[in-house]
Write an enzyme that holds these catalytic residues in place. Structure first.
Site: not given
Ligand code: S3P
Length: 431
Positions: A22, A26, A95, A167, A169, A315, A342, A346, A391
């Protein structure tokens, strides 16, 4: 590809897992949007992060890499599409790339199309489209799924958005769109999701206010390039923490692991279960807390975990279900319905594959019931499948360390999505 793994006697050694996924995503995004040259140390070199790098290279960022570091010359907040045609981004399995990009590319001067692999193409995008439409973005989708067609806007509207889900993201997409808005944008969520965007945007010079689970971002005309160091990924460390806890006679040290409070619930829960885990050398690196973790084999007791803690270990739930099989009593995991959307479903995949290993596990609408009164060893000789979920592949690999005889894992190479070298590292600590 498939891999065959065998039961082991113990796990021991000193290891360091790769950089956080993550935080790497970024750092690439914010450096590319900056003015000046950034250095990203200890970045994660993996398929997912490569999608983000490739996409920015084509819109003006100059990105060089060596084994450990990335060197990024940013473009500024307005990216350059040299073709004059629609800009196509392939997000692969990632994602984070698809969702955070939808915020960034909503504020550009050109049209972008985001596509992904089979798994990403059936994951929901409406959650990110809704707030961005409120901000005045022009986004079309395939009924809430990829591809997204984003017709970039010169400026977006500031909003005050209350999300029903936690979330990171979606939060990050809205904050990034907020950089291009006509005033301060506020985003609130029920439980605080991972806050790497907020921490890092502040380092890049953005004005951000945080009050509880609410974040306000102030638009800006430039981000300032930085020299950053990425901590080891706690979500990758989790597989090794699990291995050391459930294989008898184990003693493992994992160095340089990020323990951001919005990510560290696994350690909290394991300690409640009686795990022998010690955190040492706690320090701060690029505004993220980091430490070394010592894990010893432990007799564990079952616990219940629910929605109030799930976002902080989302995760890690697949590997946590494996640990629970070795805890005395029945573990109940609820409030985890997000697991169904996911990289795979999962809940479905954990239950179907764990049953092949002789685990007594039941799917709930929003989680699991795991009966930990098993024999110590799982059933051997099983052929299990990750269904291309990184995972799941790593969870099944750790499971095989306590399964009698040999376990075959199909679709094992998907670990490259977040952890190239995973099997090598696992092998290096097994006896
Ligand atoms: C992530 C946020 C999470 C996580 C993903 C990475 C991120 O997802 O499960 O592996 O980098 O912001 P969600 O925002 O859908 O919860």
């Amino acid at each position: 590809m498939e891999i065959k793994l065998r039961q082991v006697n113990s796990v021991s050694g000193i290891i360091e897992v790769p950089g956080d996924k993550s935080i790497t995503h970024r750092s690439i995004m914010f450096s590319s949007l900056s003015e000046g040259s950034s250095v990203i140390r200890n970045y994660l070199l993996s398929n997912d992060c490569d999608r983000t790098i490739t996409a920015f290279r084509k819109v003006g960022a100059r990105i060089r890499s060596d084994k450990n570091n990335l060197y990024i010359k940013g473009v500024g907040l307005k990216l350059i599409n040299p073709t004059g045609e629609n800009y196509n981004i392939y997000a692969g399995n990632s994602g984070t790339t698809a969702r955070l990009f939808s915020g960034i590319f909503s504020g550009q001067n050109f049209e972008t199309i985001i596509t992904g692999d089979y798994s990403l193409s059936i994951r929901p995008m409406q959650r990110v489209i809704d707030p961005l439409l409120e901000m005045g973005a022009d986004i079309k989708s395939n009924g809430g799924l990829l591809p997204l067609v984003i017709n970039g806007r010169e400026s977006l509207k500031a909003i005050n958005y209350k999300s029903e889900k936690s979330t990171a993201q979606v939060k990050s997409a809205v904050l990034l769109a907020g950089l291009y808005a006509d005033g301060p944008t506020t985003y609130s969520e029920p439980v605080k999701s991972r806050d790497h965007s907020e921490r890092m945007l502040k380092i890049f010079g953005v004005n951000i206010d945080i009050k509880g689970n609410s974040v306000t971002i102030y638009p800006t005309d430039k981000l300032i390039a930085q020299d950053l160091t990425i901590p080891g990924d706690i979500s990758s460390a989790a597989f090794f923490i699990a291995a050391a806890l459930i294989v008898p006679n184990s003693n493992l040290t994992i160095k340089n692991v990020g323990i951001n409070p919005t990510r560290n619930a696994l350690i909290e829960v394991l300690k409640q279960m009686g795990a022998n885990i010690t955190l040492i050398n706690t320090r701060e690196v690029s505004h993220e807390p980091v430490c070394d973790i010592i894990i010893k084999y432990s007799r564990l007791k079952a616990v219940n975990i629910d929605a109030s803690i799930i976002p902080r270990m989302i995760d890690e739930i697949p590997i946590f279900t494996l640990i629970s099989t070795q805890a005395e009593g029945v573990t109940k995991i609820s409030g985890a319905e997000e697991l169904k959307i996911k990289e795979t479903d999962r809940i479905g995949v954990v239950v179907s594959q764990f049953k092949k290993l002789g685990v007594q596990i039941e799917a709930l609408e929003d989680g699991f019931l795991i009966d930990g009164r098993n024999e110590f060893a799982l059933t051997g000789g099983a052929i299990v499948d990750s269904f291309k979920d990184h995972r799941m592949a790593m969870t099944l690999a750790v499971a095989s360390l306590i399964a009698k005889g040999e376990t075959v894992i199909k679709n094992s190479d998907c670990v490259n999505i977040s952890f190239p070298g995973f099997y090598r590292m696992l092998n290096s600590i097994c006896d």
